[in-house]
Write an enzyme that holds these catalytic residues in place. Sequence first.
Site, PDB file in Angstrom:
ATOM      1  N   ASN A  43      -2.224  -2.369 -15.208  1.00  0.00           N
ATOM      2  CA  ASN A  43      -3.325  -2.314 -13.663  1.00  0.00           C
ATOM      3  C   ASN A  43      -4.283  -1.873 -14.227  1.00  0.00           C
ATOM      4  O   ASN A  43      -4.505  -1.035 -14.915  1.00  0.00           O
ATOM      5  CB  ASN A  43      -2.283  -1.242 -13.004  1.00  0.00           C
ATOM      6  CG  ASN A  43      -3.058  -1.220 -11.483  1.00  0.00           C
ATOM      7  OD1 ASN A  43      -3.869  -0.700 -11.280  1.00  0.00           O
ATOM      8  ND2 ASN A  43      -2.166  -1.895 -10.402  1.00  0.00           N
ATOM      9  N   HIS A  54      -3.721  -6.403 -10.874  1.00  0.00           N
ATOM     10  CA  HIS A  54      -2.326  -5.570 -11.160  1.00  0.00           C
ATOM     11  C   HIS A  54      -1.810  -6.033 -12.537  1.00  0.00           C
ATOM     12  O   HIS A  54      -2.589  -6.952 -13.357  1.00  0.00           O
ATOM     13  CB  HIS A  54      -1.402  -6.156 -10.366  1.00  0.00           C
ATOM     14  CG  HIS A  54      -1.668  -5.769  -8.829  1.00  0.00           C
ATOM     15  ND1 HIS A  54      -1.075  -6.080  -7.661  1.00  0.00           N
ATOM     16  CD2 HIS A  54      -2.738  -5.152  -8.310  1.00  0.00           C
ATOM     17  CE1 HIS A  54      -1.701  -6.080  -6.657  1.00  0.00           C
ATOM     18  NE2 HIS A  54      -2.821  -5.202  -7.007  1.00  0.00           N
ATOM     19  N   GLU A  56       0.918  -7.413 -13.750  1.00  0.00           N
ATOM     20  CA  GLU A  56       1.418  -8.936 -13.814  1.00  0.00           C
ATOM     21  C   GLU A  56      -0.155  -9.880 -13.982  1.00  0.00           C
ATOM     22  O   GLU A  56       0.119 -10.744 -15.046  1.00  0.00           O
ATOM     23  CB  GLU A  56       2.309  -9.171 -12.689  1.00  0.00           C
ATOM     24  CG  GLU A  56       3.467  -8.295 -12.600  1.00  0.00           C
ATOM     25  CD  GLU A  56       3.241  -7.085 -11.480  1.00  0.00           C
ATOM     26  OE1 GLU A  56       2.160  -6.550 -11.625  1.00  0.00           O
ATOM     27  OE2 GLU A  56       4.068  -6.999 -10.792  1.00  0.00           O
ATOM     28  N   SER A  81       8.187  -3.175  -9.188  1.00  0.00           N
ATOM     29  CA  SER A  81       8.364  -4.701  -8.388  1.00  0.00           C
ATOM     30  C   SER A  81       7.194  -5.452  -8.431  1.00  0.00           C
ATOM     31  O   SER A  81       5.982  -4.586  -7.934  1.00  0.00           O
ATOM     32  CB  SER A  81       8.950  -4.235  -6.901  1.00  0.00           C
ATOM     33  OG  SER A  81       9.973  -3.709  -6.989  1.00  0.00           O
ATOM     34  N   CYS A  83       4.436  -7.366  -6.194  1.00  0.00           N
ATOM     35  CA  CYS A  83       3.784  -7.381  -4.800  1.00  0.00           C
ATOM     36  C   CYS A  83       3.682  -8.774  -4.467  1.00  0.00           C
ATOM     37  O   CYS A  83       3.920  -9.621  -5.115  1.00  0.00           O
ATOM     38  CB  CYS A  83       2.344  -6.660  -4.792  1.00  0.00           C
ATOM     39  SG  CYS A  83       1.082  -7.552  -5.514  1.00  0.00           S
ATOM     40  N   CYS A  86       1.564 -10.700  -7.016  1.00  0.00           N
ATOM     41  CA  CYS A  86       2.263 -10.892  -8.404  1.00  0.00           C
ATOM     42  C   CYS A  86       3.465 -11.899  -8.338  1.00  0.00           C
ATOM     43  O   CYS A  86       3.920 -12.569  -9.169  1.00  0.00           O
ATOM     44  CB  CYS A  86       2.798  -9.671  -8.943  1.00  0.00           C
ATOM     45  SG  CYS A  86       1.017  -8.737  -9.297  1.00  0.00           S
TER      46      CYS A  86
END
Lengths: 156, 156
Positions: A43, A54, A56, A81, A83, A86
């Site tokens: 991030n 982020h 990912e 998780s 968002c 992503c």
Amino acid sequence: MADSEPGFLIAREEMHKSLAEGGAPIGACLVAKDGTILGRGHNQKVQKNSPCLHAEVSAFEDANHVDTTAYIGGTLYTTLSCCDICAGCAIFFKLGRVVIGESKTYRGGNDYMASKGIEVVELDDPECINTLQTYIKEHPEVWYEGIGVKKGEKGI
Amino acid sequence: MADSEPGFLIAREEMHKSLAEGGAPIGACLVAKDGTILGRGHNQKVQKNSPCLHAEVSAFEDANHVDTTAYIGGTLYTTLSCCDICAGCAIFFKLGRVVIGESKTYRGGNDYMASKGIEVVELDDPECINTLQTYIKEHPEVWYEGIGVKKGEKGI
């Protein structure tokens, strides 16, 4: 077990790297269908004042040394998780599998990815949970703004 | 008419700016609920070899001078339909409206955004259609790789 796969271990390393930089401890790693590690990242909310980088997205950007069609059928490992952004990446790049360190703190687009045929593996990794929850207690303003919660809500 | 709103005119300017730089002609602009222009940008596939810095993501990144909660209820203008990533951004940042220059060449996540309560306005802007379609004829490899089509498919 998915939590001993190299991609997950790298995602967790990236989580700690971000924390050491003073950023939100969320890491990710993108692995091709044949097992080749394509990209890794964390991030960048704090480090680059970025709303979209982020963990990912950072891993997908880091994988730009290959044609994005090399991502097809691959696995995304992330400590938290996905968002909506992503999850959108996982669908857009036609991944086959997403392995998530923890979905206790935040749930995001996991069900949407699954509805699109992506295999979603949700771990319940104590290291991911504890690291992020400790960070949120210490830096609630970063976490809540990052997920679109206005000041004055949620006690911040 | 949405096609004369400042945000749309800026998105179209960004489309031409990207083309002038040798990149894919897709532009975007993010406008707050009160009409303040927050950010603008264009696709960075060619310019930065970026898989994720689509026009819309570039506009969200450009808007990082404000807290992302300032995006809530805002309007995203884009010259082309949002893909899954960009639709994910619109949902994640809780936008109220997305105005799309054209959805003839590519449809993406428009219906998904609408299902999440976002007002989706689809224009049929000839300038957006013609500019992108001319680019695709001249650079099919950029376009098809950008949307995850492997070499050998679609005649490329």
